[in-house]
Structures are given as structure tokens and as C-alpha cells.
Design a protein around this motif. Structure first.
Motif, PDB file in Angstrom:
ATOM      1  N   THR A 125       0.498  -7.895   5.945  1.00  0.00           N
ATOM      2  CA  THR A 125      -0.429  -6.897   6.492  1.00  0.00           C
ATOM      3  C   THR A 125       0.100  -5.467   6.389  1.00  0.00           C
ATOM      4  O   THR A 125      -0.344  -4.578   7.104  1.00  0.00           O
ATOM      5  N   GLY A 126       1.067  -5.256   5.503  1.00  0.00           N
ATOM      6  CA  GLY A 126       1.568  -3.902   5.275  1.00  0.00           C
ATOM      7  C   GLY A 126       2.567  -3.399   6.286  1.00  0.00           C
ATOM      8  O   GLY A 126       2.834  -2.192   6.342  1.00  0.00           O
ATOM      9  N   ASP A 127       3.162  -4.313   7.079  1.00  0.00           N
ATOM     10  CA  ASP A 127       4.132  -3.877   8.103  1.00  0.00           C
ATOM     11  C   ASP A 127       5.305  -3.117   7.488  1.00  0.00           C
ATOM     12  O   ASP A 127       5.767  -2.118   8.037  1.00  0.00           O
ATOM     13  N   PRO A 176      -1.057   1.161  -2.235  1.00  0.00           N
ATOM     14  CA  PRO A 176      -1.262  -0.218  -2.689  1.00  0.00           C
ATOM     15  C   PRO A 176      -2.575  -0.387  -3.452  1.00  0.00           C
ATOM     16  O   PRO A 176      -3.602   0.207  -3.100  1.00  0.00           O
ATOM     17  N   LYS A 177      -2.518  -1.198  -4.510  1.00  0.00           N
ATOM     18  CA  LYS A 177      -3.698  -1.541  -5.307  1.00  0.00           C
ATOM     19  C   LYS A 177      -3.671  -3.042  -5.575  1.00  0.00           C
ATOM     20  O   LYS A 177      -2.603  -3.653  -5.605  1.00  0.00           O
ATOM     21  N   LYS A 202     -17.301  -3.008 -13.340  1.00  0.00           N
ATOM     22  CA  LYS A 202     -17.760  -2.396 -12.093  1.00  0.00           C
ATOM     23  C   LYS A 202     -16.564  -2.017 -11.223  1.00  0.00           C
ATOM     24  O   LYS A 202     -16.550  -0.995 -10.544  1.00  0.00           O
ATOM     25  N   GLY A 203     -15.541  -2.868 -11.233  1.00  0.00           N
ATOM     26  CA  GLY A 203     -14.342  -2.622 -10.422  1.00  0.00           C
ATOM     27  C   GLY A 203     -13.534  -3.890 -10.290  1.00  0.00           C
ATOM     28  O   GLY A 203     -13.840  -4.920 -10.902  1.00  0.00           O
ATOM     29  N   LEU A 204     -12.485  -3.818  -9.486  1.00  0.00           N
ATOM     30  CA  LEU A 204     -11.660  -4.999  -9.213  1.00  0.00           C
ATOM     31  C   LEU A 204     -12.087  -5.622  -7.889  1.00  0.00           C
ATOM     32  O   LEU A 204     -12.641  -4.961  -7.021  1.00  0.00           O
ATOM     33  N   ARG A 205     -11.805  -6.906  -7.733  1.00  0.00           N
ATOM     34  CA  ARG A 205     -12.082  -7.582  -6.467  1.00  0.00           C
ATOM     35  C   ARG A 205     -11.197  -6.979  -5.369  1.00  0.00           C
ATOM     36  O   ARG A 205     -10.200  -6.313  -5.646  1.00  0.00           O
ATOM     37  N   PRO A 206     -11.542  -7.200  -4.087  1.00  0.00           N
ATOM     38  CA  PRO A 206     -10.773  -6.600  -2.986  1.00  0.00           C
ATOM     39  C   PRO A 206      -9.298  -6.987  -3.009  1.00  0.00           C
ATOM     40  O   PRO A 206      -8.927  -8.067  -3.474  1.00  0.00           O
ATOM     41  N   ILE A 207      -8.469  -6.107  -2.488  1.00  0.00           N
ATOM     42  CA  ILE A 207      -7.020  -6.319  -2.501  1.00  0.00           C
ATOM     43  C   ILE A 207      -6.606  -7.580  -1.737  1.00  0.00           C
ATOM     44  O   ILE A 207      -5.611  -8.217  -2.056  1.00  0.00           O
ATOM     45  N   VAL A 244      -1.020 -10.518  -6.024  1.00  0.00           N
ATOM     46  CA  VAL A 244       0.066  -9.632  -5.591  1.00  0.00           C
ATOM     47  C   VAL A 244      -0.473  -8.226  -5.345  1.00  0.00           C
ATOM     48  O   VAL A 244      -1.552  -7.869  -5.812  1.00  0.00           O
ATOM     49  N   THR A 245       0.321  -7.454  -4.613  1.00  0.00           N
ATOM     50  CA  THR A 245       0.000  -6.054  -4.357  1.00  0.00           C
ATOM     51  C   THR A 245       0.801  -5.184  -5.305  1.00  0.00           C
ATOM     52  O   THR A 245       2.019  -5.323  -5.403  1.00  0.00           O
ATOM     53  N   SER A 246       0.106  -4.297  -6.013  1.00  0.00           N
ATOM     54  CA  SER A 246       0.787  -3.278  -6.812  1.00  0.00           C
ATOM     55  C   SER A 246       0.935  -2.046  -5.925  1.00  0.00           C
ATOM     56  O   SER A 246       0.028  -1.702  -5.176  1.00  0.00           O
ATOM     57  N   GLY A 247       2.078  -1.377  -6.026  1.00  0.00           N
ATOM     58  CA  GLY A 247       2.363  -0.277  -5.116  1.00  0.00           C
ATOM     59  C   GLY A 247       3.375  -0.718  -4.075  1.00  0.00           C
ATOM     60  O   GLY A 247       3.851  -1.851  -4.097  1.00  0.00           O
TER      61      GLY A 247
END
Length: 405
Positions: free
Chosen positions: A172-174, A189-190, A341-346, A351-354
Motif C-alpha cells: 500500500t505504498g508504506d 508509481p506507474k 486507450k490506456g493501461l489497466r489500474p495500478i 509490479v509497480t514501476s517507480g
């Protein structure tokens, strides 16, 4: 002896705790979930693709973001070293297509059990259901961590909290909050290794269709930024599957709406060879309709979509197809364009980029260049790779290097 606290019980955290304790440091691992390795249970579709059986150069070719930063950690724990380590603790492994490595049992739980066994063998203390609130720093050095149950004094802290993908597993980004509070910069994060939403509407009619042996290419401003051969899958939102996931980890750096995707349905054939084959098909089946003959060249439920995109009448006899129409067919086989259109939700991303800016972390030790005694490992760092076991190995290697330092 330095007391070490590891925050996070994923692959990076468990390996960091093991290598820290094995190096002689009293080590405590704090995990906010009720069990360890929660994200490992969903990797490799529940089988845990724990690494890739390749050498250092082969590995680096699959790292998308900041590969040079990883030379130190991967040299400290290569995929072959990791495999030997697991097998020395009784975990039997197997290598599958694409050099992907899995437990012989096909059970992710066996990987976690082995890591728990490793930590127990070197005396790691594990505290579950505990949330770390902050890291205490005095005079530029770590002195402890604050938890819901009070303060824990220590000399070293290894942050292994993951990114923000699959938040239900505890990511959760802690770690970003801990790092930024003590002066670190966070690369936004992306999503990476995630499905691609298409602006076209055709995909809804071919939902569930798996394409094998195709090439997916992505262009930005007419320049190719990604091209890979493999498998793709049309879904309810657009396109997914191994090559689409890999593509997402490259195009997430661009304005996705400016990306042009293209499928080559017959990458093994040149346009000239493909044209000759189609001519033979039309000649041998000249009394059949175009729709009927195309079914021998494409998956059945793709034919209608293909002919519509080529502006061709499927009821027309093959003998009536003109040279210009045949050229349209050949060109579309080799360059089936799709709008993004875009990417699916993070939260759906593998994995998380960033993450923590690696310019502020010593690649030889994983220690912060800003705060003494503070280390980072795993997905919390701004490093990521293609699918195939590479990201889990990065977690193990960075965790291992942080622990021994």
C-alpha cells in the motif's frame, strides 16, 4: 553486532532477514499481515515463478528500469545461487519454457515455507500483524521504528514494503511514505506488467481469444519502442497475455493514447511469401468464399473482425478477389493496427514501476545515501523487469545484498 529490523515479509524482506541474521546480526522481521509471503502466493498464477535460469547478461536484457543499479545485487545472488540456496534447504525446483523456474510441487506455499525454514535456521524473530508507522532518525542515522505497539530500538532498518500493486496483499505504498519522510525522493508509481486497454471496440467480439506465435509492436511518433514475439490474449478491456504485459512496462513511460499497437499474425513469413501462400489458397479453393478460406489462416472468431477491418466482403468468392484486395489482406496480416486507450489500474499490475529513486541508494550495499543505517530492497525501489521470474529474483537479490551489509 547490529540489531536489524526488516519491514515487510515478502520475498525481499524474508531474504534480507535471512542474510542479515546469517551475517551475525540479531534480526527482527515485522509484517503487517497475518502471514508471510502473501504476494508470492499469486505469482506465476499461484505456482510462484521464483526466478529465471539465465546468466547475468541475459538477466540484464530483461530489466526495463535502472538495470545498471542491479549489477551489485545480482552479482551477490545470481539466479543460479538462489536455486542452489533453495535446494540446499530442501526445495526441489524445475525449469520450464522461457527458463522460468518453479517449485517442483507447483505450490507457491512451498517457497514461503522454505524461506521461513531459512529464517528460523539463523534465528530471525518474526512479528506478524504488526504495522510500522515510521522510522526514527537521529543525527542522520536510524535509531528505531515506531509501531502500533510502541518503539523498537535498532541500528539498521531494511525497508521491503513493496510497491502499490495488488494492495490486498499489503502493498500500500508504506515504504514510499517512510522514505520521503526522511528525505528521499520518490519516482511516481506507474503500473507495469499490466493489461492494455484498447480504444477500438472489436476486442469485445473476440474476448477470450488467445493468439500464439504473433509479434506485438508499439510505436510512438512512428518510432518503434517495443516489439516482441510470443502469446497475446484479447480480454474484456483490450489485450493482455505475456507480450502485452511486457509491452506495458515500456509504454507506461509515454502518453499511452499516442501509442500505436500493431499485431503481426504471421511473423515467420515475409509479405512476399505470405502473398504466395494466400494465392495458392485462393487458387485451390477458388469456389469457396473468402470467409471460408480465411478460417484456415486465422482463428475462427478473428475472421469476421479481420475482414471488417480490411473492408472486405466475406461472402465474395476467392476467384473474384482483386490484386488490391489481396494486398490489403497481406498488409493487415503483417500490420493489424490497434489504438490504445490506456493501461489497466495500478492495483491490477503485477509490479509497480517507480519508487525510491535509486540515485539516492548505494548499489553496492542497498544503503541510503541520505540516512545512515537505512536500506531498501525489492519493489519499493525504482527498478522493474519483464515477466518471467525476473522481478522476484530482483527482490531476492536486493534483499540478500541489503542483509549482508
Amino acid at each position: 553486532m547490529k540489531k536489524t529490523i526488516v519491514i515487510g515479509g515478502g520475498p525481499a524482506g524474508m531474504m534480507a532477514a535471512y542474510s542479515s541474521a546469517k551475517s551475525g546480526n540479531p534480526t527482527v522481521l515485522i509484517e503487517k499481515n497475518s502471514k508471510l509471503g502473501k504476494k508470492l502466493y499469486i505469482t506465476g498464477k499461484g505456482r510462484c515463478n521464483l526466478t529465471n535460469d539465465t546468466d547475468l547478461n541475459g538477466f540484464m536484457e530483461n530489466v526495463v528500469v535502472n538495470p545498471k543499479f542491479l549489477y551489485g545485487s545480482l552479482s551477490a545472488l545470481l539466479p543460479s545461487d538462489l536455486m542452489d540456496l533453495f535446494e540446499s534447504y530442501g526445495l526441489s525446483l524445475k525449469v520450464e519454457r522461457g527458463k522460468r523456474v518453479f517449485p517442483l510441487s507447483d505450490k507457491a506455499s512451498d517457497v514461503t515455507k522454505t524461506l521461513e525454514k531459512m529464517m528460523k535456521s539463523v534465528g530471525v524473530e518474526v512479528l506478524l500483524d504488526r504495522s510500522v508507522l515510521s522510522i526514527d532518525v537521529q543525527d542522520g542515522r536510524v535509531v528505531g521504528v515506531q509501531t502500533e505497539d510502541g518503539k523498537f530500538d535498532c541500528d539498521k532498518v531494511i525497508v521491503c514494503t513493496g510497491g502499490v500493486s495488488y494492495s490486498a496483499t499489503g502493498s500500500t505504498g508504506d515504504g514510499y511514505k517512510f522514505a520521503s519522510k526522511v528525505g528521499h525522493n520518490i519516482v511516481p508509481p506507474k503500473p507495469s506488467l499490466v493489461g492494455i486497454e484498447l480504444a477500438d471496440s472489436f476486442y469485445s467480439t473476440v474476448q477470450g481469444l488467445s493468439l500464439k506465435n504473433v509479434t506485438l509492436t508499439a510505436k510512438f511518433n512512428n518510432k518503434t519502442v517495443f516489439s516482441e514475439f510470443g502469446e497475446a490474449l484479447f480480454t474484456h478491456f483490450g489485450i493482455s497475455g505475456p507480450i502485452a504485459l511486457s509491452c506495458s512496462s515500456v509504454i507506461n513511460k509515454y502518453d499511452c493514447k499516442q501509442i500505436e499497437l500493431s499485431l503481426d499474425f504471421k511473423p515467420a513469413l515475409t509479405k512476399e511469401v505470405l502473398d504466395l501462400r494466400i494465392q495458392r489458397e485462393f487458387k485451390d479453393e477458388n469456389r469457396k468464399t473468402l470467409f471460408s478460406v480465411m478460417r484456415s489462416l486465422l482463428p475462427k472468431n478473428m475472421v469476421e473482425v479481420f475482414l471488417k477491418k480490411a473492408s472486405l466482403n466475406g461472402n465474395k468468392n476467392c476467384s473474384q478477389i482483386t490484386l488490391q484486395e489481396r494486398e490489403r489482406i497481406v498488409n493487415l496480416f503483417k500490420d493489424f493496427k490497434m489504438r490504445v486507450k490506456g493501461l489497466r489500474p495500478i492495483d491490477e499490475a503485477i509490479v509497480t514501476s517507480g519508487g525510491v529513486n535509486v540515485k539516492e541508494v548505494n548499489p553496492k550495499t542497498m544503503e541510503s545515501k541520505i540516512v545512515g543505517g537505512l536500506y531498501f530492497a525489492g519493489e519499493v525501489l525504482d527498478v522493474d523487469a519483464y515477466t518471467g521470474g525476473f522481478n522476484v529474483q530482483i527482490a531476492f537479490s536486493t534483499g540478500y545484498l541489503a542483509g549482508i551489509n
